[in-house]
Design a protein around this motif. Structure first.
Motif, PDB file in Angstrom:
ATOM      1  N   GLU A 205      71.676  63.891 -11.834  1.00  0.00           N
ATOM      2  CA  GLU A 205      71.990  62.869 -12.835  1.00  0.00           C
ATOM      3  C   GLU A 205      71.176  61.595 -12.579  1.00  0.00           C
ATOM      4  OE1 GLU A 205      76.192  62.434 -12.485  1.00  0.00           O
ATOM      5  OE2 GLU A 205      76.647  64.090 -13.871  1.00  0.00           O
ATOM      6  N   THR A 206      71.017  61.241 -11.307  1.00  0.00           N
ATOM      7  CA  THR A 206      70.210  60.064 -10.969  1.00  0.00           C
ATOM      8  C   THR A 206      68.757  60.286 -11.355  1.00  0.00           C
ATOM      9  OG1 THR A 206      71.664  59.511  -9.113  1.00  0.00           O
ATOM     10  CG2 THR A 206      69.459  58.548  -9.097  1.00  0.00           C
ATOM     11  N   ARG A 207      68.252  61.482 -11.063  1.00  0.00           N
ATOM     12  CA  ARG A 207      66.865  61.813 -11.441  1.00  0.00           C
ATOM     13  C   ARG A 207      66.666  61.704 -12.947  1.00  0.00           C
ATOM     14  NH1 ARG A 207      63.345  66.075 -12.775  1.00  0.00           N
ATOM     15  NH2 ARG A 207      61.423  66.092 -11.539  1.00  0.00           N
ATOM     16  N   ASP A 208      67.602  62.251 -13.722  1.00  0.00           N
ATOM     17  CA  ASP A 208      67.495  62.181 -15.178  1.00  0.00           C
ATOM     18  C   ASP A 208      67.574  60.736 -15.669  1.00  0.00           C
ATOM     19  OD1 ASP A 208      67.106  64.855 -15.716  1.00  0.00           O
ATOM     20  OD2 ASP A 208      69.232  65.302 -15.977  1.00  0.00           O
ATOM     21  N   ARG A 209      68.413  59.927 -15.018  1.00  0.00           N
ATOM     22  CA  ARG A 209      68.536  58.526 -15.413  1.00  0.00           C
ATOM     23  C   ARG A 209      67.223  57.788 -15.166  1.00  0.00           C
ATOM     24  NH1 ARG A 209      72.769  57.430 -12.736  1.00  0.00           N
ATOM     25  NH2 ARG A 209      72.157  55.838 -11.222  1.00  0.00           N
ATOM     26  N   ILE A 210      66.559  58.118 -14.073  1.00  0.00           N
ATOM     27  CA  ILE A 210      65.263  57.510 -13.783  1.00  0.00           C
ATOM     28  C   ILE A 210      64.230  57.938 -14.822  1.00  0.00           C
ATOM     29  CG2 ILE A 210      63.345  57.454 -12.133  1.00  0.00           C
ATOM     30  CD1 ILE A 210      65.485  57.785  -9.904  1.00  0.00           C
TER      31      ILE A 210
ATOM     32  N   ILE B  46      63.983  55.837  -6.412  1.00  0.00           N
ATOM     33  CA  ILE B  46      62.862  56.451  -7.133  1.00  0.00           C
ATOM     34  C   ILE B  46      61.993  57.239  -6.167  1.00  0.00           C
ATOM     35  CG2 ILE B  46      60.726  55.959  -8.392  1.00  0.00           C
ATOM     36  CD1 ILE B  46      62.112  53.740  -9.839  1.00  0.00           C
ATOM     37  N   TYR B  47      61.714  56.656  -4.999  1.00  0.00           N
ATOM     38  CA  TYR B  47      60.870  57.350  -4.020  1.00  0.00           C
ATOM     39  C   TYR B  47      61.570  58.573  -3.420  1.00  0.00           C
ATOM     40  CZ  TYR B  47      57.224  53.792  -4.074  1.00  0.00           C
ATOM     41  OH  TYR B  47      56.203  52.965  -4.449  1.00  0.00           O
ATOM     42  N   TRP B  48      62.861  58.633  -3.509  1.00  0.00           N
ATOM     43  CA  TRP B  48      63.585  59.824  -3.059  1.00  0.00           C
ATOM     44  C   TRP B  48      63.247  61.022  -3.950  1.00  0.00           C
ATOM     45  CZ3 TRP B  48      66.347  61.581   0.930  1.00  0.00           C
ATOM     46  CH2 TRP B  48      67.125  62.731   0.736  1.00  0.00           C
ATOM     47  N   HIS B  49      63.017  60.737  -5.253  1.00  0.00           N
ATOM     48  CA  HIS B  49      62.770  61.802  -6.226  1.00  0.00           C
ATOM     49  C   HIS B  49      61.282  61.986  -6.559  1.00  0.00           C
ATOM     50  CE1 HIS B  49      67.019  62.478  -7.273  1.00  0.00           C
ATOM     51  NE2 HIS B  49      67.165  61.170  -7.140  1.00  0.00           N
TER      52      HIS B  49
END
Length: 210
Positions: free
Chosen positions: A11-16, A48-51
């Motif tokens: 969900e965090t990735r999609d939000r980014i 962001i850098y996590w993904h």
């Protein structure tokens, strides 16, 4: 617990990615920073850098998020057993354009690619990705036109490479102009008429012969 964590991560990735679409579409690729995307997404720059490795990697992921389903939309048209490949190609063009009209992800990403992105160095992954996408689409069109020739829908002496160029110019031109000024014409109605005109031209014009 592990499943819940994975869901939150996705969900965090999609939000980014959603935020990247909005910010790139507003400011353009070159003028956008990861800090601006992080702020729009409500996450830290570290998230962001996590993904994603960097802005280029994020941009590629944003493009792939629409490319994968778009490729799935057109896979069926290369089947050699299709009785009416031209009609199926026209319907596929229309289906893609309807997605652009109705799906904000398609609309924003394509608008970025057409109007808000600078393709500069040949070695940039963004340039490489777009060339791969262009080649993929061209190969699909070439296969359809050859199938149409075999079914006598198009003349045997049609210059297939020139016809591929013509279809590509038409399709990309319609989309680019509509995305730039969406209220200036009806995309679907124009696509139907232009498709019919282009295929009639392929059948009759001496300038499209080998």
């Amino acid at each position: 617990m592990e499943r819940a964590g994975r869901k939150k991560t996705l969900e965090t990735r999609d939000r980014i990615l959603d935020a990247a679409e909005d910010v790139f579409n507003e400011s353009g690729y070159s003028n956008t920073t990861l800090n601006e995307i992080a702020e729009a997404a409500g996450v830290t720059r570290g998230a962001i850098y996590w993904h994603f490795k960097n802005k280029e990697d994020l941009f590629q992921a944003m493009c792939l998020r629409i490319r994968v389903p778009m490729d799935a939309l057109i896979e069926g048209i290369v089947e050699k057993g299709v009785n009416d490949p031209i009609a199926q190609l026209s319907r596929t063009h229309e289906t893609i354009m309807l997605e652009v009209i109705n799906n904000p992800h398609y609309r924003k990403v394509l608008n970025i690619l057409f109007h808000k992105c600078e393709f500069t160095r040949e070695t940039d992954q963004i340039v490489i990705q777009q060339k791969e996408w262009h080649t993929y689409s061209r190969n699909i069109i070439r296969t359809i036109l050859v199938n149409a020739q075999k079914k006598a829908q198009l003349p045997a002496d049609l210059d297939i490479e020139l016809a591929c160029n013509l279809l590509g110019f038409m399709f990309r031109g319609l989309l680019a102009d509509w995305l730039f000024m969406p209220d200036s014409f009806d995309l679907i109605e124009n696509a139907r008429k232009v498709n019919d005109a282009v295929f009639e031209l392929m059948r009759t014009s001496v300038h499209l012969k080998k």
